[in-house]
Design a protein around this motif. Sequence first.
Motif, short mmCIF file in Angstrom:
data_model
loop_
_atom_site.label_atom_id
_atom_site.label_comp_id
_atom_site.label_asym_id
_atom_site.label_seq_id
_atom_site.Cartn_x
_atom_site.Cartn_y
_atom_site.Cartn_z
N GLU A 1 0.81 -1.23 0.00
CA GLU A 1 0.00 0.00 0.00
C GLU A 1 0.84 1.28 0.00
O GLU A 1 0.35 2.34 -0.36
N GLN A 2 2.12 1.19 0.37
CA GLN A 2 2.94 2.40 0.35
C GLN A 2 3.16 2.92 -1.07
O GLN A 2 3.55 4.07 -1.26
N TYR A 3 2.87 2.10 -2.06
CA TYR A 3 3.01 2.51 -3.45
C TYR A 3 1.70 3.03 -4.04
O TYR A 3 1.65 3.42 -5.21
N SER A 4 0.65 3.01 -3.26
CA SER A 4 -0.66 3.45 -3.74
C SER A 4 -0.98 4.85 -3.22
O SER A 4 -0.63 5.19 -2.09
N GLU A 5 -1.66 5.65 -4.06
CA GLU A 5 -2.11 6.98 -3.63
C GLU A 5 -3.59 6.96 -3.24
O GLU A 5 -4.17 8.01 -2.95
N HIS A 6 -4.20 5.78 -3.24
CA HIS A 6 -5.60 5.70 -2.83
C HIS A 6 -5.69 5.97 -1.33
O HIS A 6 -4.83 5.55 -0.55
N ILE B 1 -6.74 9.64 -6.89
CA ILE B 1 -6.01 9.64 -8.15
C ILE B 1 -6.88 9.05 -9.25
O ILE B 1 -6.76 9.40 -10.42
N ASN B 2 -7.81 8.15 -8.87
CA ASN B 2 -8.72 7.56 -9.85
C ASN B 2 -9.77 8.56 -10.34
O ASN B 2 -10.48 8.31 -11.30
N ASP B 3 -9.87 9.71 -9.65
CA ASP B 3 -10.82 10.73 -10.07
C ASP B 3 -10.22 11.70 -11.09
O ASP B 3 -10.95 12.53 -11.65
N ALA B 4 -8.92 11.65 -11.32
CA ALA B 4 -8.25 12.62 -12.19
C ALA B 4 -8.85 12.68 -13.60
O ALA B 4 -9.14 13.77 -14.10
N PRO B 5 -9.09 11.54 -14.28
CA PRO B 5 -9.68 11.63 -15.63
C PRO B 5 -11.07 12.25 -15.61
O PRO B 5 -11.44 13.00 -16.52
N VAL B 6 -11.85 11.92 -14.58
CA VAL B 6 -13.22 12.44 -14.49
C VAL B 6 -13.19 13.94 -14.22
O VAL B 6 -13.99 14.70 -14.77
#
Length: 794
Positions: A545-550, A694-699
């Motif tokens: 998880e240290q590699y995730s920005e969620h 970070i998953n919201d960036a495209p939206v």
Amino acid sequence: MDNHDASLCYHCGLPLSKGNTYSAKVLGQERTMCCPGCQAVAEAIVDNGLEDYYHFRTSFAEQGEQQLESTLAHLKSYDHPEIQHDFVISDGNEKQIQLTIEGISCAACGWLIEKKLLSIPGIVRVAVNVAARRATISWQQDLVQLSHIIGQLDRIGYHALPFQPDEHEASFQKENKRFLRKLGLSGLMTMQVMMLAIALYFGIFGSIDEQTKTFFHWISLILATPVVLYSGSEFYRNALNGLRVRALNMNFSVSLAVLGTFFASAWATVTQSGEIYFESVCMFIFLLLISRYLEHRTRYKASQISANMLKYIPLSATLVENESVQHVLAKQLRVGQQVLVKPGETFPVDGVIVQGQGAIDESMLTGESESIIKQAKDDVFGGTLNLNGTFVVSVKHELKLSLVNNILRLQESALASKPKAAIYADRASQFFVIIVLVIALISYISWLQFQPDNAFWIAIAILVATCPCALSLATPSALTSAIAKLNEYGLLIKRADVLDLIPDVDTLVFDKTGTLTYGKFSISDIKLFNNYDRQHALKLAAALEQYSEHPIANAFTDTQPYKISEVSCDIGRGVTGVYAGSKVQIGHVKYIKSDIPELSSVADDCIVLTQANRLVATFAIKDRLREDAKQLIDSLKHKRIIMLSGDSQKNVEAIASKLAISDRLYRQLPHQKLDYIRGLQAQGAKVLMVGDGINDAPVLAAADVSVAMGGAADMSKRSADVVMLNPDLINLNQLFAMSIKVRKKIKQNMLWAIGYNLLILPLAIAGLLTPWMAVIGMSLSSIIVVTNSVRLLR
């Protein structure tokens, strides 16, 4: 001047030195020059189609800048990477810089600078903030050098240097003093000229003979001359700068009116026949300088609300190195170095706490006075205040890339971006100047047929009365005030034109995690499988998880992670890596593609951890609803509200029920969210998206207007139009309220500016408006527009 002595400089007439090599092609022949300065000026005259100057000149020009070579050498120093390090932001081959530009006085200056620079190959973007006298310029390093860009600005009359807060403030104070000198001189002389004019008009001194009147006129000429030549030079310079790039601006019509009135009055004084309007020309310059000075002060004050954040950044820092401490300049700190911050001190740069725990005041960023408790592994930001702890902080960003400086860059970009109303106003003002000049010329010719003595003064009154200053100020003055006011609520506007779009928004889409909820996850339950122990599961999960920005990754930061390799992140799904030679995975059940039998009984709201195709553990994660989320949703019930989340159905339904949101979608991957937003837009909806992951960036990038929470991932902040630095979600209402107010103010300003000109123009054409009346009307029009905009700051 045609019989030119070959031993003299063709441009300035000074003797040539032996071995002279400077020349320029003028009037079809190669002409010898005495220095590179004269050579550069002559080439500029020829390049701009003004070669006839050499046909009609009656004397030599002044010598060009002899030190041009040393000036160019000085500018070349800006191209060195070491010098650029402190003020140039690099993104591959593209570079960006903020320049302080001296000599900017109005919107026309900004338009002129943008037009000139965008004509240079390699310039990608130019955004000029007239209020702050700054320009943000992006260019391609392999096509154009910084020294060339600054040199081109010098050529059109604007001195530029890299923006540095202390030097920028000194530059402002220098320009402020220059403004006051010109304003003071014009005010003092105007009073004297007005007294003489009143005495002549109303016979205060009784019956005055013609000789005394002539004497008064000569005194008025002497008093008016420094006003016209010195105080009015601001307008002539800007008019000439426009002509250099073949553009007419409002200063051109102002200059024509001022110089025309002055020289006509001077001629009448010399010949002792005709009208004398020295009091009008002095009053015109004085009142116009007052309106521009008030605009200058007001817009500077508004822009400083954001820029004042720089005062919180300390100049020095305490560097910890090899178990010793030393004081260094904050701008010299590099990533990875460690600094010591004692109680009562301000954090010098952005960083991560390595050691220490205590309360931190982040009100300079968020506007909230409540202190925040922080400890090891928490982020801290330059400019925030350490209240009671002793911290050792690892530098995360250099000073120029700190959050405060990023905010200021975004703010400059926002103030320089133009909504449709501003673009239309700029275009209209350009055409308006041409139309007014044509109308003035037609009126002059027409009145010559009936009342020749009044024709000239009627044309002057038209030029003065219809100067489009108010029209050019209508939009930028309102936007500057609105953006400054929103900053007080912790709302950072990245694009000023979004304020023009927000009133049309009819659909609001909210992400759940970190937006409607706090996004501060904690592990509520752990289930272990296949004889794995709890400590191993936590360390392995933390390693991935240290590699995730969620935001969910923050639930695993309290444990010392293992070292893993070959890590890959699938945004919105999970993380994969290699530990001790075996494949490890963490993420939602659907992400774990495996034939592990235990997965069939795992709830879809759990996080799953596997190793070597064996189930290690499942984690139940809990989050908490924001306290003001219900209040916000209730206040926006007149719009369509949708929750769009990647979380499980169970968690989404629970939050949606509490907030009474009927439209909700769950388990949405980034591409599914994007498709959904585009589907809404295809149906004609105007969508505002609020998110933080970070998953919201495209939206966020696809929405008509996008808002990112202050704790959002960097990519989301880059994609958003608005960043909420203040954690209070209810402040979103301030954004809607201010967008409606600013649209109203712009309409009021535009209606006033256009209505005033439509009203005053027929009166001027009909000869019912004297030049002094036109002066007062034009100046009051500009002051009214600026004053109306400043009301947004209340």
